[in-house]
Scaffold this motif. Structure first.
Motif, mmCIF file in Angstrom:
data_model
loop_
_atom_site.group_PDB
_atom_site.id
_atom_site.type_symbol
_atom_site.label_atom_id
_atom_site.label_comp_id
_atom_site.label_asym_id
_atom_site.label_seq_id
_atom_site.Cartn_x
_atom_site.Cartn_y
_atom_site.Cartn_z
ATOM 1 N N ASP A 82 -24.006 31.866 -37.661
ATOM 2 C CA ASP A 82 -22.611 31.736 -38.111
ATOM 3 C C ASP A 82 -21.952 30.494 -37.522
ATOM 4 N N VAL A 83 -22.270 30.177 -36.274
ATOM 5 C CA VAL A 83 -21.666 29.005 -35.626
ATOM 6 C C VAL A 83 -22.104 27.725 -36.329
ATOM 7 N N ILE A 84 -23.393 27.618 -36.649
ATOM 8 C CA ILE A 84 -23.887 26.421 -37.339
ATOM 9 C C ILE A 84 -23.270 26.323 -38.727
ATOM 10 N N ARG A 85 -23.138 27.445 -39.402
ATOM 11 C CA ARG A 85 -22.505 27.418 -40.726
ATOM 12 C C ARG A 85 -21.028 27.049 -40.625
ATOM 13 N N ASP A 86 -20.343 27.504 -39.569
ATOM 14 C CA ASP A 86 -18.950 27.109 -39.356
ATOM 15 C C ASP A 86 -18.849 25.592 -39.181
ATOM 16 N N ALA A 87 -19.779 25.031 -38.404
ATOM 17 C CA ALA A 87 -19.795 23.576 -38.207
ATOM 18 C C ALA A 87 -20.058 22.873 -39.536
ATOM 19 N N ALA A 88 -20.979 23.411 -40.317
ATOM 20 C CA ALA A 88 -21.271 22.811 -41.629
ATOM 21 C C ALA A 88 -20.029 22.815 -42.503
ATOM 22 N N TRP A 89 -19.317 23.952 -42.535
ATOM 23 C CA TRP A 89 -18.113 24.035 -43.376
ATOM 24 C C TRP A 89 -17.037 23.066 -42.897
ATOM 25 N N GLU A 90 -16.963 22.867 -41.573
ATOM 26 C CA GLU A 90 -15.996 21.889 -41.075
ATOM 27 C C GLU A 90 -16.300 20.522 -41.669
ATOM 28 N N TYR A 91 -17.574 20.138 -41.688
ATOM 29 C CA TYR A 91 -17.939 18.837 -42.247
ATOM 30 C C TYR A 91 -17.703 18.786 -43.754
ATOM 31 N N TRP A 92 -17.860 19.914 -44.430
ATOM 32 C CA TRP A 92 -17.556 19.983 -45.866
ATOM 33 C C TRP A 92 -16.076 19.687 -46.082
ATOM 34 N N ILE A 93 -15.226 20.288 -45.272
ATOM 35 C CA ILE A 93 -13.776 20.080 -45.383
ATOM 36 C C ILE A 93 -13.424 18.635 -45.048
ATOM 37 N N ILE A 94 -14.041 18.092 -43.990
ATOM 38 C CA ILE A 94 -13.815 16.680 -43.651
ATOM 39 C C ILE A 94 -14.195 15.806 -44.841
ATOM 40 N N ALA A 95 -15.343 16.098 -45.446
ATOM 41 C CA ALA A 95 -15.805 15.295 -46.586
ATOM 42 C C ALA A 95 -14.821 15.349 -47.746
ATOM 43 N N SER A 96 -14.178 16.508 -47.921
ATOM 44 C CA SER A 96 -13.256 16.639 -49.051
ATOM 45 C C SER A 96 -11.974 15.840 -48.851
ATOM 46 N N THR A 97 -11.708 15.422 -47.606
ATOM 47 C CA THR A 97 -10.487 14.665 -47.332
ATOM 48 C C THR A 97 -10.772 13.269 -46.802
ATOM 49 N N GLU A 98 -12.054 12.936 -46.647
ATOM 50 C CA GLU A 98 -12.465 11.678 -46.050
ATOM 51 C C GLU A 98 -12.155 10.504 -46.968
ATOM 52 N N GLU A 99 -11.494 9.510 -46.424
ATOM 53 C CA GLU A 99 -11.223 8.297 -47.182
ATOM 54 C C GLU A 99 -12.392 7.344 -46.955
ATOM 55 N N LEU A 100 -13.097 7.027 -48.015
ATOM 56 C CA LEU A 100 -14.294 6.212 -47.880
ATOM 57 C C LEU A 100 -13.990 4.733 -48.098
ATOM 58 N N THR A 101 -13.556 4.108 -47.017
ATOM 59 C CA THR A 101 -13.384 2.664 -47.049
ATOM 60 C C THR A 101 -14.741 2.017 -46.805
ATOM 61 N N PHE A 102 -14.860 0.768 -47.121
ATOM 62 C CA PHE A 102 -16.123 0.067 -46.954
ATOM 63 C C PHE A 102 -16.617 0.160 -45.512
ATOM 64 N N SER A 103 -15.720 0.003 -44.545
ATOM 65 C CA SER A 103 -16.121 0.031 -43.136
ATOM 66 C C SER A 103 -16.573 1.421 -42.682
ATOM 67 N N ARG A 104 -16.170 2.460 -43.393
ATOM 68 C CA ARG A 104 -16.570 3.819 -43.030
ATOM 69 C C ARG A 104 -18.086 3.983 -43.072
ATOM 70 N N PHE A 105 -18.746 3.238 -43.942
ATOM 71 C CA PHE A 105 -20.201 3.321 -44.058
ATOM 72 C C PHE A 105 -20.914 2.693 -42.861
ATOM 73 N N ALA A 106 -20.192 1.925 -42.040
ATOM 74 C CA ALA A 106 -20.772 1.300 -40.854
ATOM 75 C C ALA A 106 -20.489 2.108 -39.591
#
Length: 189
Positions: A82-106
């Motif tokens: 459950d803890v690993i899945r909670d961490a995964a969902w956190e990253y899913w939420i981050i991804a849904s709000t992440e602004e992907l600027t060119f420098s973000r890929f670096a």
């Protein structure tokens, strides 16, 4: 997954606000503790890599994520899934709000969606039966899921191998033997 009346928001401090969602199971507070555990062990991983001078030549963030997953999945009494899945969902939420600027890929951190897939893969790789819903829901591609058991087993083996000199073994004594005291010299008559 509960659908709140108000949107899920990410405020930049790893806190997720779920409004009007009384049937969220487990509760958000419980999931937040799982996220905090994952972040804590991620930071502990950085410390262990530095203190023990572990031979990690690059990708420290990725390796800290995998060590965090390893520590949780191998040491939590309930298996840590459950803890690993909670961490995964956190990253899913981050991804849904992440602004992907060119420098973000670096950035030294992978993108949120990549970290989601890594954590989901660790969970699936450790216990495919318990995490088959990730595959069934299309959250983990089949081609990736096929590799996850190997990916997790390899990560666990490498972390066991690297950390073995510092791991506690129950067969080891917990204290050093007490030396026999040196007898006091007998005074002359």
């Amino acid at each position: 997954f509960c659908k709140p009346a108000e949107p899920i928001t990410y405020d930049g401090s790893h806190l997720v606000k779920m409004a009007n969602c009384p049937n969220f199971d487990p509760p958000v507070e419980h999931r937040l503790i799982g996220v905090i555990d994952s972040v804590f062990f991620h930071e502990i991983a950085h410390a262990l890599i530095d203190i023990y001078d572990l031979p990690i030549p690059f990708a420290h963030e990725e390796n800290a994520d995998s060590m965090s997953a390893f520590i949780i999945l191998e040491t939590y009494p309930d298996g840590g899934n459950d803890v690993i899945r909670d961490a995964a969902w956190e990253y899913w939420i981050i991804a849904s709000t992440e602004e992907l600027t060119f420098s973000r890929f670096a950035d030294e951190h992978k993108l949120g969606i990549q970290r989601f897939y890594d954590m989901a893969c660790f969970a699936y790789g450790k216990n495919p039966e318990l995490n088959k819903d990730l595959l069934e829901a299309g959250l983990l591609p089949e081609w990736k899921a096929e590799k996850c058991s190997y990916i997790y087993a390899n990560a666990a083996y490498q972390w066991f191998k690297l950390l073995e000199p510092w791991l506690y073994h129950p067969s080891q004594s917990t204290s050093d033997p007490t030396p026999d005291p040196t007898p006091a010299p007998t005074p002359a008559p």
